[in-house]
Structures are given as structure tokens and as C-alpha cells.
Design a protein around this motif. Structure first.
Motif, short mmCIF file in Angstrom:
data_model
loop_
_atom_site.label_atom_id
_atom_site.label_comp_id
_atom_site.label_asym_id
_atom_site.label_seq_id
_atom_site.Cartn_x
_atom_site.Cartn_y
_atom_site.Cartn_z
N THR A 275 105.76 51.72 74.76
CA THR A 275 104.51 52.44 74.60
C THR A 275 103.60 51.67 73.67
O THR A 275 104.06 50.81 72.90
CB THR A 275 104.73 53.87 74.07
OG1 THR A 275 103.50 54.60 74.18
CG2 THR A 275 105.17 53.87 72.62
N ASP B 36 105.69 59.17 71.77
CA ASP B 36 106.02 59.12 73.19
C ASP B 36 107.53 59.09 73.33
O ASP B 36 108.22 58.30 72.67
CB ASP B 36 105.40 57.89 73.84
CG ASP B 36 103.89 58.03 74.00
OD1 ASP B 36 103.42 59.15 74.27
OD2 ASP B 36 103.18 57.02 73.83
N ARG C 226 102.50 52.24 84.94
CA ARG C 226 101.87 52.74 83.71
C ARG C 226 101.64 54.25 83.82
O ARG C 226 100.95 54.71 84.72
CB ARG C 226 100.54 52.02 83.46
CG ARG C 226 100.70 50.52 83.25
CD ARG C 226 99.35 49.84 83.04
NE ARG C 226 99.49 48.40 82.86
CZ ARG C 226 99.73 47.81 81.69
NH1 ARG C 226 99.84 48.55 80.59
NH2 ARG C 226 99.87 46.51 81.62
N GLY D 36 99.39 53.63 76.32
CA GLY D 36 100.33 54.64 76.76
C GLY D 36 101.66 54.07 77.19
O GLY D 36 102.00 52.92 76.90
N VAL D 37 102.43 54.88 77.89
CA VAL D 37 103.80 54.54 78.27
C VAL D 37 103.82 53.67 79.52
O VAL D 37 103.11 53.92 80.49
CB VAL D 37 104.62 55.81 78.52
CG1 VAL D 37 106.04 55.47 78.99
CG2 VAL D 37 104.69 56.67 77.25
N TRP E 219 111.40 50.38 78.92
CA TRP E 219 110.35 51.31 78.53
C TRP E 219 109.67 50.87 77.25
O TRP E 219 110.32 50.44 76.29
CB TRP E 219 110.94 52.70 78.33
CG TRP E 219 111.53 53.29 79.58
CD1 TRP E 219 112.76 53.01 80.11
CD2 TRP E 219 110.91 54.24 80.44
NE1 TRP E 219 112.95 53.74 81.26
CE2 TRP E 219 111.84 54.50 81.49
CE3 TRP E 219 109.69 54.90 80.43
CZ2 TRP E 219 111.55 55.40 82.51
CZ3 TRP E 219 109.41 55.81 81.46
CH2 TRP E 219 110.33 56.04 82.48
N LYS F 278 104.86 63.46 75.24
CA LYS F 278 104.46 63.21 73.84
C LYS F 278 104.79 64.45 73.02
O LYS F 278 104.39 65.57 73.36
CB LYS F 278 102.96 62.89 73.74
CG LYS F 278 102.53 62.47 72.32
CD LYS F 278 101.04 62.20 72.24
CE LYS F 278 100.62 60.97 73.02
NZ LYS F 278 101.13 59.72 72.39
#
Length: 281
Positions: free
Chosen positions: A61, A116, A88, A65-66, A59, A111
Motif C-alpha cells: 500500500t 490498509d 490496484r 492505495g492497495v 501486497w 481500511k
């Protein structure tokens, strides 16, 4: 603005029965297989790929984004679609999130406080399977009071702390609620609730850290009447998830919401926290 009283046994019985139904619903939500008691970790993401002990994939970010990169044989279900390899999640809004499914595990990607996070929720987590309910004061109509909602000219951005050290939340406070309790004039800054027009107050009082959870309690308030009248039923003051688990990022009350009276109503310190904080009863 006065403390409401109950004048008949039948009314008192109905009041208590309505409270018991509310409390049972509160506990059912808390003990849901994917509720807060099922969370096994709170993972803050950054630009370095991380393998988590309680969720598949690596994982990260960043500005986009993540992102999760799943290994061979790993897969998630997101919005009903099976995903493999790289997925994504995109840029998430503050206090927003997405749930990814991994077998019987629900993985919250969200978030909070500008960060995140990933919070896996495992139904077999011991905190959930051993949950035995939350102690509470007996319902008493004297703690159901009438107040008056006073809107601010403009919503006031209000920064509050969080259960996680170093984290902050910012909420728009639309107004305050003024009321009397045991002859004392009091007020609470209100935030927006979950439903349109609903209000939320976060507060502590003289019982906090003794018989009730030290950091906060919460109370939802139905939309004000046309004249600004609101009903504050402190019997329904409830714990936020941080009262049970260290993996919650709950907001703390604004400084002005520290009531100088003992509100002996609503939920008490959870059994899971009682040994280290105060009474169990």
C-alpha cells in the motif's frame, strides 16, 4: 424512564420467541462461510511487498492505495471481473473495503484505524467449522427499558481504542441515551448505527470479564420517537467479532460507557474464550 414489565404469560412467550429468532439470526451471520469466524489472518500492509500465507499475490500500500501483484497461474475475481498480474484497489475509505474472491475464499481488503489491511476468509477455518453457538442469559423483559435520546448540539468526534493494540477508531457521536435501571440513573454515549436514524451503543458493565466478554458488548437501538423516546433491550446486547477471533479490529467503548451495574442480559463470553477469561455457562 422505567423498566418495562410483562404482565401476561402470552406476552412473555412472544417476547422470548422474538429473542430466540434474533439470537438465531445473529449466530447465522457469525457462522456464515465468509463471516468473521472464517478469518485466518489480519495483515497490515505497508510499502514493502508481502506474500501472505493465506492469500495469493504480493501486497503493498502507499499514497495510491492497495496494490496486489499476482504471480503466474494466480488470479482473483474483483467486482465480477477476473484479474491477473497487477491490480490496484485504489485508496479505500475508513471502515470501507473491497472483497476479492479466490476460489472459495473471500479476501477482505479494507481500511481500519487509518491502516490498509487484508483479511482472508476461509470457509474451512476450524474456528468456523467448530462453532457451537454463543451462550446467553435467558431473555427477561426486566432488561428491556425505555430511555430518552438527548442529541448533542453538534456530533462529537470521539476517539476510542480497538481490540488490536495501538489501533484507534474515531466515530461521530450524535448524542447520548439516558435511562434508569434498578432505580439508578445512567447514560450511554451513542454512535450512528447501520440504518438511517439507528443508534449503536458500545458498553461494558459489572459482568464484563466475569460472565460476559471483557472488552465490549454492543447494542443497536431503533431510531428515537419524535419525543426522543428509545427502547433499550439489553437482552439483545451482543458480542462483537473480537470476542471470538484475534483478527478483528473492533472498537472499544468510550470511557463514559462503563456501566457500574451488572447487566445480566444478552450474550455471554463465547465458549472459544471462556477458558481464558471467565465462566462458560
Amino acid at each position: 424512564m422505567t423498566v418495562q414489565t410483562t404482565t401476561t404469560t402470552g406476552t412473555a412467550d412472544a417476547f422470548a420467541e422474538e429473542w430466540r429468532a434474533w439470537h438465531a439470526a445473529q449466530e447465522a451471520r457469525l457462522a456464515d462461510p465468509h463471516g468473521f469466524l472464517a478469518i485466518t489472518g489480519l495483515h497490515f500492509l505497508d510499502g514493502e511487498p508481502r506474500r501472505l500465507p493465506d492469500a495469493p499475490g504480493g501486497w503493498t500500500t502507499g499514497p495510491a492505495g492497495v496494490t496486489v501483484v499476482l504471480g503466474d497461474g494466480e488470479e482473483l475475481t474483483v467486482d465480477g471481473e477476473t484479474v491477473r498480474g497487477e491490480h490496484r484497489f485504489g485508496v479505500l475509505p475508513e471502515r470501507g473495503g473491497v472483497t476479492a474472491i479466490w476460489g472459495d475464499v473471500a479476501i477482505e481488503v479494507a481500511k481500519r484505524g487509518g491502516n490498509d489491511i487484508v483479511r482472508p476468509r476461509h470457509p474451512d477455518h476450524p474456528l468456523r467449522t467448530a462453532f457451537r453457538g454463543t451462550p446467553a442469559f435467558p431473555p427477561d423483559p426486566r432488561w428491556s427499558v425505555t430511555g430518552r435520546y438527548v442529541p448533542f448540539d453538534e456530533p462529537r468526534p470521539t476517539t476510542v481504542g480497538a481490540a488490536v493494540e495501538g489501533l484507534q477508531h474515531v466515530y461521530d457521536a450524535p448524542g447520548r441515551i439516558e435511562f434508569e435501571l434498578d432505580g439508578r440513573s445512567l447514560a450511554l454515549t451513542a454512535f450512528n448505527g447501520k440504518e438511517p436514524g439507528e443508534l449503536l451503543v458500545l458498553f461494558t458493565d459489572a459482568t464484563s470479564g466475569i460472565t460476559t466478554y471483557a472488552a465490549n458488548r454492543a447494542l443497536f437501538v431503533a431510531p428515537p420517537a419524535a419525543d426522543g423516546t428509545v427502547a433499550l433491550d439489553f437482552n439483545r446486547a451482543h458480542n462483537l467479532p473480537c470476542a471470538y477471533t484475534e483478527f478483528a479490529t473492533c472498537p472499544l467503548p468510550p470511557a463514559e460507557n462503563r456501566l457500574p451495574v451488572a447487566v445480566e442480559a444478552g450474550e455471554k463470553i463465547p465458549y472459544e474464550r471462556a477458558a481464558g477469561q471467565g465462566e462458560e455457562s
